[in-house]
Design a protein around this motif. Structure first.
Motif: not given
Length: 481
Positions: A201, A465, A468
């Motif tokens: 990410c 994550i 993102i």
């Protein structure tokens, strides 16, 4: 200690608390309550013929103290800052009289002293005139104004960024263990699957920002890898991140990697860092003493620090920073000086001396640790200043935090020509920052600091994550729309 505040306005409670903290380290603030308190602060004010008269009266365990002052008043909106400062200074003067305590930084709270000095200089004052104004208006000690002068003179050697400069911050929120004093959000570096997903990410965010930068006029000034502990990542993960950032790093004036924990450093990782022309790293002992290291949750020894430091030296790193902390549990001045001499003998280019601060997110706060004696820590900081100057290291940045022992400061020292530009830019808010990774805060600075807007990334790596794409869009809106 219970402190009762009786006030006609509650909008400045945070500011009142900041001032009380200069004199009383452990207290509970009650506001306009019907209760018995150790100290009662009575705040009264009136506005007559365009003049505000503000009075603070203290009663309780200290001798009764009262302080009044009059200020010209226009209206509450345009004078909010003046009103707040008026209240804080009156409260400060009353508490100083009642307690006979003289805080080294006087009534300064909530603002970086260097930034205030620059603000006064921007109004047309010389450095000396600006320092005199700070001393007289806020009761800052002569020792601290001299320190301010030294810091600003050192910073002026390096020059500040231009409006088109931007720094890149890369956050790696993983550590091998959690230090008791640490307030940063970081995960333990044991979940390889999480760290791999995080790396993926982060690279996605890097790629998006690289694309945005291609069509912009921004010039890369500094790149800074912070954390957590960036070197807690595996060699493969680090290499992938470096490759993704290579075109950005190739044009940067300065690149720093925090390799702060010696138990995260290996010859292979240092070789990788060096291969990308990254020269500035941090290797941070905090203290030399094993008992203290164990008490604060660090799983290394002083010998590990020495081994990592000399390995980096042998591999050609010629700009190394070391962090020390004054006021760690169980340490006195002699113990601190032993650490200071030991670290100096390794001859780092930068030495940063932090005053212990107990923050709400730290284990120290959770376990209800108390701050060490302020006079002892003040002796440590004074000794560090004298020691570093004698060893031809000049103070080049400083900042203060809440709940610091002795209401002191953190100071960065540097050898000639080795100051960290990123640290100066960050402390003085003079350069925009595009922050990548969990916990980073992007910051766009307009010309002459007339406007500063911020955009934080999620702190938790899991939420980072998950969101993102949102983090990427925030940057697009802040810098490129």
């Amino acid at each position: 200690m219970d402190v009762l505040l009786i006030t006609p306005t509650e909008e400045y409670l945070k500011d009142v608390g900041d001032v009380v903290s200069l004199f009383i380290s452990d207290y509970t603030l009650h506001v306009n309550e019907d209760c018995i308190a150790d100290i009662t602060i009575t705040h009264e004010e009136s506005i007559i013929s365009g003049t505000r008269k503000l009075n603070i009266t203290l009663s309780g365990v200290y001798n009764t103290s009262s302080f009044s002052e009059e200020k010209t008043y226009v209206d509450k909106i345009t004078n909010k800052r003046t009103h707040k400062r008026h209240l804080k200074l009156n409260l400060y003067n009353a508490l100083k009289e009642a307690t006979s305590i003289s805080p080294p930084w006087g009534a300064l709270t909530g603002i970086r002293p260097t930034r205030l000095t620059y603000a006064y200089m921007a109004e047309g004052g010389t450095l000396e005139e600006s320092l005199n104004k700070i001393s007289n208006r806020f009761d800052v000690s002569s020792e601290k104004t001299e320190l301010l002068k030294a810091v600003i003179l050192e910073q002026q050697k390096y020059g500040f960024s231009s409006i088109r400069d931007v720094n890149i911050y890369v956050g790696i929120p993983f550590c091998l263990s959690r230090c008791r004093y640490c307030s940063f959000f970081s995960a333990l570096a044991g979940d390889t699957a999480l760290m791999e997903r995080y790396t993926d990410c982060l690279i996605k965010e890097i790629s998006a920002v690289k694309d945005m930068l291609k069509s912009s006029e921004y010039s890369i000034r500094c790149v800074y890898f912070g954390g957590g502990t960036p070197t807690a990542l595996s060699e493969n993960m680090l290499e992938r991140i470096f490759i993704a950032l290579e075109t950005i790093m190739s044009s940067a004036r300065e690149i720093t990697v925090e390799a702060g924990r010696p138990d995260s450093i290996s010859r292979e990782k240092l070789s990788l860092i060096k291969s990308f022309n990254i020269d500035r790293i941090s290797i941070n002992p905090q203290t030399r003493h094993l008992a203290t290291l164990k008490a604060i949750g660090r799983n290394h020894t002083s010998e590990d620090i020495e081994k990592a430091f000399y390995l980096a030296r042998d591999m050609g790193f010629n700009n190394i920073n070391m962090d020390l902390i004054a006021g760690l549990p169980g340490e006195n001045i002699d113990v601190f000086l032993d650490t200071l001499n030991w670290a100096s003998n390794m001859n780092p280019e930068n030495l940063t001396v932090h005053t212990l601060s107990i923050k709400r997110a730290s284990l120290m706060h959770l376990w209800k640790d108390s701050l060490p004696d302020g006079n002892i820590v003040s002796g440590m900081i004074d000794s560090a200043l004298e020691h570093c100057i004698n060893n031809k290291m000049n103070p080049y940045y400083l900042y203060r935090q809440k709940n610091q022992a002795g209401n002191l400061e953190n100071i960065g020292f540097t050898k000639e020509g080795k100051a960290c530009l990123y640290n100066i830019d960050t402390m003085e808010d003079t350069c925009s920052v595009i922050a990548l990774g969990a916990g980073g805060i992007s910051k766009r600075v307009w010309e002459n600091r007339k406007l500063i807007k911020r955009s934080p990334n999620m702190m938790d790596p899991y939420r980072y994550i998950e969101r993102i794409d949102e983090m990427i869009e925030r940057k697009r809106q802040l810098f490129f729309s």
